[in-house]
Motif scaffolding. Structure first.
Motif: not given
Ligand SMILES: [Mg+2]
Ligand SMILES: Nc1ncnc2c1ncn2[C@@H]1O[C@H](COP(=O)(O)OP(=O)(O)OP(=O)(O)O)[C@@H](O)[C@H]1O
Length: 244
Positions: A45, A87, A165-166
């Motif tokens: 991240s 995220e 992100d994710e």
């Molecule tokens: Mg992360």
């Protein structure tokens, strides 16, 4: 060969005395679908935030679209064509789905309202579940619907590169089986995607190339198809099965 769409070199990110990213190179070519996998705390991240201008790297250089963009703030990166789905999705819970969605087209809302409306329609075709929920507060959406909204919001800025992100965080397999093909389709239509993903098997099956990150460094990268059978990946990220 022409320069890649995104080129990050020697990126360093520090939080006080914590060195989260310790000199990392990464590139994404135009039209490429690239994954980043690695354990919790690897620095994934932090690297994405440095690339997207959410934070300024302590060292290294970011070039996007052939221009040096190191340290440029995220709204400037969005205007250049790099959008990030962060995220945790960062949805505004007490605003409606539509208000959240339109934030992605904010910079064009005055100059090109018709274009924004057309893009909004396209997003609702892509994610029909959002259509009947437009007037609802975004905080009432399920996790999967919030992720759809975050992706749609990112796409509304018409990016050349979408950083996610994710994607899978907290989502059921049935939702992932719907979301990953949407990303694959967008990539086929020409969108470049950089995807950080905890579920390595999903990431490896959908991306062209994958980076493996640990302890603030890139361990290795390669074609996703090959890494899916690489012992280093099988052992650490895919829970290699014992031979029968
Ligand atoms: Mg992360
Ligand atoms: N805002 C912050 N302040 C201080 N330390 C931070 C901050 N954000 C991240 N860190 C630290 O930096 C390191 C890398 O964190 P980062 O969130 O980038 O990893 P990650 O690979 O994304 O992990 P995860 O898979 O859990 O999302 C960790 O040790 C983390 O504790």
């Amino acid at each position: 060969m022409s320069a890649p769409l995104l080129q990050a070199e020697g990126i360093r990110v520090s939080y006080g005395r914590i060195e989260a990213v310790r000199g990392v190179d990464l590139h994404v070519g135009a039209g490429e679908f690239v994954g980043v996998i690695g354990s919790n705390g690897a620095g994934k991240s932090s690297l994405m935030r440095a690339i997207a201008g959410v934070l300024s790297p302590a060292g290294g250089r970011v070039a996007f679209g052939g221009e040096d963009t190191t340290g440029q703030p995220s709204h400037r990166m969005v205007a250049r064509g790099l959008a990030m789905v962060p995220e945790g999705r960062m949805i505004f819970a007490d605003q409606t789905v539509r208000e959240n969605l339109l934030l992605g087209g904010y910079s064009r809302l005055r100059s090109d309202p018709q274009g924004v409306a057309a893009d909004e329609d396209r997003m609702l075709t892509l994610f029909p579940r959002l259509k009947e929920r437009l007037a609802q507060e975004a905080g009432t959406l399920s996790g999967g619907e919030q992720q759809m909204l975050a992706i749609a919001r990112g796409l509304l800025s018409r990016p050349r590169l979408l950083v996610i992100d994710e994607l899978s965080l907290g989502l059921a397999p049935v939702i992932l089986d719907m979301l990953f093909p949407v990303l694959a389709q967008l990539n086929k239509e020409g969108l470049s995607i950089l995807l950080v993903e905890q579920m390595a098997s999903y990431a490896l099956s959908v991306t062209d190339r994958t980076y493996v990150m640990e302890n603030g460094r890139m361990l290795f990268d390669g074609a996703s198809r090959e890494l899916a059978n690489d012992p280093r990946v099988l052992d650490a990220y895919l829970g290699r099965r014992k031979a029968a």
